[in-house]
Design an enzyme around this catalytic site. Structure first.
Site, short mmCIF file in Angstrom:
data_model
loop_
_atom_site.label_atom_id
_atom_site.label_comp_id
_atom_site.label_asym_id
_atom_site.label_seq_id
_atom_site.Cartn_x
_atom_site.Cartn_y
_atom_site.Cartn_z
N ASN A 34 -15.61 -87.44 -36.83
CA ASN A 34 -15.83 -86.23 -36.04
C ASN A 34 -14.85 -86.21 -34.89
OD1 ASN A 34 -17.97 -85.35 -37.53
ND2 ASN A 34 -19.45 -85.44 -35.86
N LYS B 158 -32.59 -77.51 -32.61
CA LYS B 158 -32.29 -78.93 -32.87
C LYS B 158 -33.16 -79.82 -32.00
CE LYS B 158 -27.54 -78.51 -34.32
NZ LYS B 158 -26.12 -78.69 -34.02
N1 CTP Z 1 -27.27 -87.04 -34.07
C1 CTP Z 1 -27.86 -88.23 -34.46
N2 CTP Z 1 -27.63 -88.72 -35.72
C2 CTP Z 1 -26.88 -88.05 -36.61
C3 CTP Z 1 -26.31 -86.84 -36.23
C4 CTP Z 1 -26.51 -86.35 -34.96
O1 CTP Z 1 -28.55 -88.84 -33.66
N3 CTP Z 1 -26.69 -88.56 -37.79
C5 CTP Z 1 -27.52 -86.55 -32.72
C6 CTP Z 1 -26.27 -86.22 -31.94
O2 CTP Z 1 -25.78 -87.34 -31.21
C7 CTP Z 1 -26.71 -85.10 -31.01
C8 CTP Z 1 -27.80 -84.39 -31.80
O3 CTP Z 1 -28.22 -85.31 -32.82
O4 CTP Z 1 -27.25 -85.57 -29.81
C9 CTP Z 1 -27.33 -83.12 -32.43
O5 CTP Z 1 -26.16 -83.37 -33.17
P1 CTP Z 1 -25.52 -82.29 -34.15
O6 CTP Z 1 -24.42 -82.92 -34.91
O7 CTP Z 1 -25.23 -81.06 -33.38
O8 CTP Z 1 -26.79 -82.03 -35.05
P2 CTP Z 1 -26.97 -81.93 -36.56
O9 CTP Z 1 -28.44 -82.01 -36.79
O10 CTP Z 1 -26.14 -82.93 -37.23
O11 CTP Z 1 -26.54 -80.45 -36.85
P3 CTP Z 1 -25.23 -79.80 -37.51
O12 CTP Z 1 -25.68 -79.37 -38.84
O13 CTP Z 1 -24.89 -78.65 -36.60
O14 CTP Z 1 -24.19 -80.88 -37.51
#
Ligand code: CTP
Length: 354
Positions: free
Chosen positions: A167, A294
């Site tokens: 990322n 979220k």
């Molecule tokens: N996060 C986490 N573990 C993961 C992915 C994300 O703990 N495997 C945490 C991130 O550090 C952040 C929060 O969850 O604080 C939201 O991350 P984000 O990537 O925006 O959320 P996702 O649920 O992965 O949504 P998206 O589909 O938008 O990626």
């Protein structure tokens, strides 16, 4: 400036650079050794030579600097600088220990090329690090007693030994949070994915690469009775289903099968005894609603939303523009440095937990 300092730089150079008066002698202005320290919040000796360190440790008062030290009652910082063999010398070490026991904060020295042409640990800390120490001693310790685990940076998911998916993230926001929490008196564990940033002093640091390594490190750190978890890391959402032990040979087009990575924050928020949890949601576009969803889905207590397409809020920059969402409302902040954003997040944490 001590006599030795004046062998390197003239008082005029420092006067021009600082646009301030430079004092060099105990007798040029009567009582300067009492009046100057009385005006100061912090006293910094940079660079601090082995000789000055010894004088300060023993209370020898034979020049303006050493007499100022004796009459000064505020916070004191020293930035040692000397040849590495001198720095390793047991008398120097003993004197530094004595100063530490007086509450004097030591910054550096760092390893690298020394003035004598040798390599080793003895270089004065970078001015930016000395400035950080000054800020740290002046910050009220309103997070004393908190144990804060902070994640930062990206994770890497390997296809083979040389290729990975990741990322975009510099780690700047998470590192700023770690420094701000440390400066405010918290006990900080910083769990970081690969980042070019310098490891901050005064905290526990755990370097990881993959999402599953990060999860393991977070669960372990939180189990050490953390009171707050801040997930600023940009955790990779997908990981290649298989990882080749050898470099994959290119044969043309290739389809990659991916599985999702473990959701780190959920594995903590589902625990019965859990810390206060702050997450981040970096979105492309103004979607605070998505961020709020979220927060709810992952059972977080607070989420920091930012639109990475806005100017001054994206990757690799030193500023951010965020909206803090929590159970009690939304706080939209203007553009500010990542350290200021970190302080605002910590302020809000104190406010809503009270
Ligand atoms: N996060 C986490 N573990 C993961 C992915 C994300 O703990 N495997 C945490 C991130 O550090 C952040 C929060 O969850 O604080 C939201 O991350 P984000 O990537 O925006 O959320 P996702 O649920 O992965 O949504 P998206 O589909 O938008 O990626």
């Amino acid at each position: 400036m001590t006599e030795a300092a004046r062998q390197f730089v003239t008082p005029l150079s420092l006067q021009v650079a600082s646009q301030d008066r430079v004092y060099t002698s105990l007798f040029e202005e009567p009582m300067a050794h009492i009046s100057l320290p009385a005006k100061a919040d912090v006293m910094v000796v940079a660079p601090a030579t082995a000789n000055t360190i010894a004088k300060l440790a023993l209370g020898i008062a034979d020049d303006l600097l050493s007499t100022c030290f004796l009459s000064f009652q505020g916070k004191m910082i020293i930035a040692p600088s000397m040849n590495w063999k001198m720095y390793e010398n047991r008398t120097v070490r003993k004197n530094l220990d004595t100063l530490a026991s007086f509450g004097v904060l030591q910054v550096g020295p760092e390893a690298g090329a020394l003035a004598c042409g040798e390599e080793g640990t003895g270089r004065m800390a970078e001015p930016a690090d000395i400035l950080e120490a000054i800020r740290s001693v002046l910050t009220p310790k309103d997070l004393a007693g908190e144990k804060i685990v902070i994640t930062a940076g990206p994770t890497r998911e390997y296809l083979d030994p040389v290729r990975f998916i990741s990322n975009r993230s510099s780690g700047k926001m998470g590192y700023a949070l770690a420094r701000a929490a440390r400066d405010r008196g918290a006990e900080v564990t910083l769990i970081s994915g690969p980042s070019c940033l310098k490891k901050p002093d005064g905290l526990a640091f755990v370097g990881v690469e993959t999402a599953s390594e990060m999860r393991k490190a977070v669960v372990e750190a939180v189990a050490g009775r953390a009171t707050v978890l801040i997930m600023a890391a940009a955790v990779a959402d997908f990981s290649p289903k298989t990882k080749s032990a050898k470099k994959i040979v290119k044969t043309g087009e290739m389809a990659l099968a991916l599985s999702t990575t473990p959701d780190i924050v959920s594995s903590v928020s589902s625990q019965a005894e859990r810390p206060f949890i702050i997450g981040f949601a970096a979105e492309t576009g103004r979607h605070p609603g998505r961020a709020a969803a979220k927060m709810k889905n992952k059972k977080m207590d607070m989420i920091v939303f930012n639109d990475v397409t806005e100017p001054g809020a994206g990757f690799d920059v030193d500023t951010n523009r965020v909206e803090i969402i929590d159970g009690k409302g939304r706080t939209k902040l203007g553009i500010m440095s990542k350290y200021e954003v970190a302080d605002a997040i910590l302020d809000r944490f104190i406010e809503i937990r009270a």
